[in-house]
Design a protein around this motif. Structure first.
Motif, mmCIF file in Angstrom:
data_model
loop_
_atom_site.group_PDB
_atom_site.id
_atom_site.type_symbol
_atom_site.label_atom_id
_atom_site.label_comp_id
_atom_site.label_asym_id
_atom_site.label_seq_id
_atom_site.Cartn_x
_atom_site.Cartn_y
_atom_site.Cartn_z
ATOM 1 N N LEU A 123 0.834 -1.208 0.000
ATOM 2 C CA LEU A 123 0.000 0.000 0.000
ATOM 3 C C LEU A 123 0.869 1.259 0.000
ATOM 4 C CD1 LEU A 123 -2.870 -1.092 2.423
ATOM 5 C CD2 LEU A 123 -3.136 -0.416 0.025
ATOM 6 N N ALA A 124 1.942 1.233 0.792
ATOM 7 C CA ALA A 124 2.835 2.405 0.817
ATOM 8 C C ALA A 124 3.376 2.679 -0.581
ATOM 9 C CB ALA A 124 3.975 2.189 1.811
ATOM 10 N N SER A 129 4.838 7.660 -4.098
ATOM 11 C CA SER A 129 5.751 8.706 -3.640
ATOM 12 C C SER A 129 7.004 8.057 -3.078
ATOM 13 C CB SER A 129 5.066 9.553 -2.559
ATOM 14 O OG SER A 129 6.043 10.246 -1.802
ATOM 15 N N ILE A 130 8.127 8.334 -3.704
ATOM 16 C CA ILE A 130 9.388 7.763 -3.211
ATOM 17 C C ILE A 130 9.693 8.244 -1.784
ATOM 18 C CG2 ILE A 130 11.903 7.757 -3.554
ATOM 19 C CD1 ILE A 130 11.395 7.376 -6.518
ATOM 20 N N PRO A 131 9.543 9.547 -1.485
ATOM 21 C CA PRO A 131 9.817 9.967 -0.094
ATOM 22 C C PRO A 131 8.914 9.262 0.919
ATOM 23 C CG PRO A 131 9.640 11.879 -1.529
ATOM 24 C CD PRO A 131 9.255 10.695 -2.359
ATOM 25 N N VAL A 132 7.634 9.050 0.564
ATOM 26 C CA VAL A 132 6.740 8.336 1.489
ATOM 27 C C VAL A 132 7.242 6.912 1.711
ATOM 28 C CG1 VAL A 132 4.434 7.281 1.722
ATOM 29 C CG2 VAL A 132 4.650 9.708 1.133
ATOM 30 N N THR A 179 1.828 12.075 10.225
ATOM 31 C CA THR A 179 1.625 13.484 9.864
ATOM 32 C C THR A 179 2.601 13.925 8.768
ATOM 33 O OG1 THR A 179 3.003 14.072 11.771
ATOM 34 C CG2 THR A 179 0.614 14.180 12.055
ATOM 35 N N LEU A 180 3.871 13.490 8.902
ATOM 36 C CA LEU A 180 4.863 13.910 7.908
ATOM 37 C C LEU A 180 4.535 13.327 6.535
ATOM 38 C CD1 LEU A 180 7.438 15.276 7.047
ATOM 39 C CD2 LEU A 180 8.751 13.416 8.097
ATOM 40 N N ALA A 181 4.144 12.055 6.489
ATOM 41 C CA ALA A 181 3.821 11.438 5.195
ATOM 42 C C ALA A 181 2.599 12.111 4.578
ATOM 43 C CB ALA A 181 3.586 9.940 5.346
#
Lengths: 323, 323
Positions: A123-124, A129-132, A179-181
């Motif tokens: 799922l990620a 998104s590579i940073p996620v 929160t950051l993601a």
């Protein structure tokens, strides 16, 4: 959690989508696996992480479908760690409901946890998104490393810095990632991402301190396990750290520390009662509230509106909850 | 594996880099974790997956650093699955060397496997390729799903289609991912990626069939466990499937199937000896060779040169190895 709380009402449909997406992960897989996932989801607690993720992402106008995918990834990761935790602890109940571990063989429990890790990673990756994905993988490393440290090194450790390190790894790291993601999905500015991260971090720290307080102050029925379970397992949390600092010469405290945190059950019951009735509970509670305040201070630098209000309410809920 | 084989010589330095990168993953973590990873790496077998990944990527001029990162991710994922497998099987030896499971508590073994999964995901994310990360996460799902099916449904199953499904999930899926992901890193064309995938798939299927043959034909010393271990655990592999087909009326075969694959040790020893000495071994071996041929046919559509030659040699090695 009271479902009438407004922070939940704002994203009530999205939370349903998150749960459906979690359920979908077992589709086309073994029937026992579907049953296990259904059991985990239906006994699944407050969904505080998906709520935070969705609200934080909405606040910054993130794409709602990607936020739902991210939220399901985070909640599945959380669920996977609980499954392996319960196996490691030999826990038979969680929130009063039988754990997977109580019903299944260790082998099936290990593999179900692995399956949930795998689906969380899948799922990620679907957030595109590579940073996620990097953040997600790093968070998994932090959480597992924390569990390993807890297994090998936490027994009878009453160092306050190491307590904070432990609750960061165990709990706050995933709040921070939630929160950051969400900010990464919403393409937030660097400053916004830093405020989001701070908010998640502080709320996560407060959340775990409150959990550790409730382990002393709640009752066995609500906890689904005996009161003072951490202390009984040689795990010294913030209320006990404060109590030990101010009662170094009390015989029960001295014996507990001297005997590598093993005591007779009677003396343990007394020690737990002493901590329950002491100022240490309130001191720990004030500490949790100060972390919430720091979190809200960061939050208030972010765009105002319903979502931010809901996050503020949620932050206050963290220290007001009774379970 | 004989280190003088040329397929290994071509990437000998890169394999060292892969192993160093794997080792680095435990740096700054708990000393016991470092020791565990060192133990796993030093007892770590043939590195056939990193060799295939590196050679396939080089053949198509992929960036070598990203291929090294990818190879370390794949080998760590493979290692993680072995750690949990050994725990689930209760195996105390692998390749004659004590497993982590033999030395550590179940809790520590579960968490070490989780740690390796986490680090594998982290390395996969460091390839900076979304398709690689998606493929990687999907492969993890396939492998774990295969282990769950094996745990719940494989006992005494002698259906040949389900055997192929099982060895795809267990082994060929990661070989397929090794070659396909190398193609993704090298930005191969769609046709090239399909040939790479086919090559990995066929070699992986052949590899597992040979493993299943060696379980009958090798000796306990080389295997590090008793001969015929699969059959002893009620797991029916290709040599046994062929033997059962052609000896349906033999009393040992009938009893084995009728009794849900439980037999006395004496009768099991006899049955294993019967299969060892039968044509079924050779029939399975020819089947493995036919998969290698299909793999090489796909390989030969890809750019010629030293790397392709090494991959061809490696494919032939798969059916010629004795352990």
């Amino acid at each position: 959690m009271n479902n009438n709380l407004s922070f939940n009402n704002l994203v009530i449909e999205e939370i349903k989508s998150v749960e459906n997406l979690m359920r979908d992960q077992a589709k086309d897989h073994h029937a026992d696996l579907q049953a296990a996932l259904e059991h985990l989801i239906s006994s699944g607690g407050k969904r505080i992480r998906p709520n935070i993720t969705l609200l934080a992402g909405r606040m910054l106008n993130g794409n709602i479908n990607r936020l739902i995918t991210l939220s399901a990834a985070i909640e599945l990761l959380h669920t996977a760690t609980l499954v392996h935790d319960d196996l490691i602890d030999g826990s038979l109940l969680r929130r009063g409901i039988p754990t997977l571990n109580a019903r299944w063989s260790p082998a099936a429990t290990v593999l179900t946890g692995d399956f949930l890790f795998a689906k969380a990673a899948k799922l990620a990756s679907e957030t595109d998104s590579i940073p996620v994905m990097k953040l997600f993988a790093n968070t998994l490393v932090i959480i597992v490393n924390g569990e390993i440290s807890q297994l090998f090194s936490s027994r009878c450790n009453h160092n306050i810095d190491q307590y904070y390190q432990r609750i960061y790894e165990k709990t706050a790291s995933l709040f921070e990632t939630s929160t950051l993601a969400a900010g990464l999905i919403a393409e937030a500015s660097e400053a916004e991402k830093e405020y989001l991260r701070q908010f998640g971090y502080e709320i996560g720290i407060a959340f775990q301190i409150i959990d550790d307080i409730l382990d002393f102050t709640s009752n066995a029925e609500k906890l689904g396990k005996p009161v003072g379970g951490d202390l009984r397992h040689g795990l010294i949390t913030l209320p006990a750290i404060y109590y030990f600092e101010s009662h170094q010469n009390e015989s029960n405290v001295k014996n507990y520390i001297d005997q590598d945190c093993f005591l007779t059950n009677t003396n343990l019951d007394i020690l737990i009662e002493q901590i329950r009735n002491s100022d240490a509970i309130n001191t720990a509670y004030e500490k949790a509230k100060s972390h919430v305040s720091l979190g809200i201070r960061a939050l208030l630098r972010l765009p105002e509106g319903d979502d931010r209000n809901a996050l503020e309410e949620m932050a206050n809920y963290v220290t007001n909850r009774s379970i």
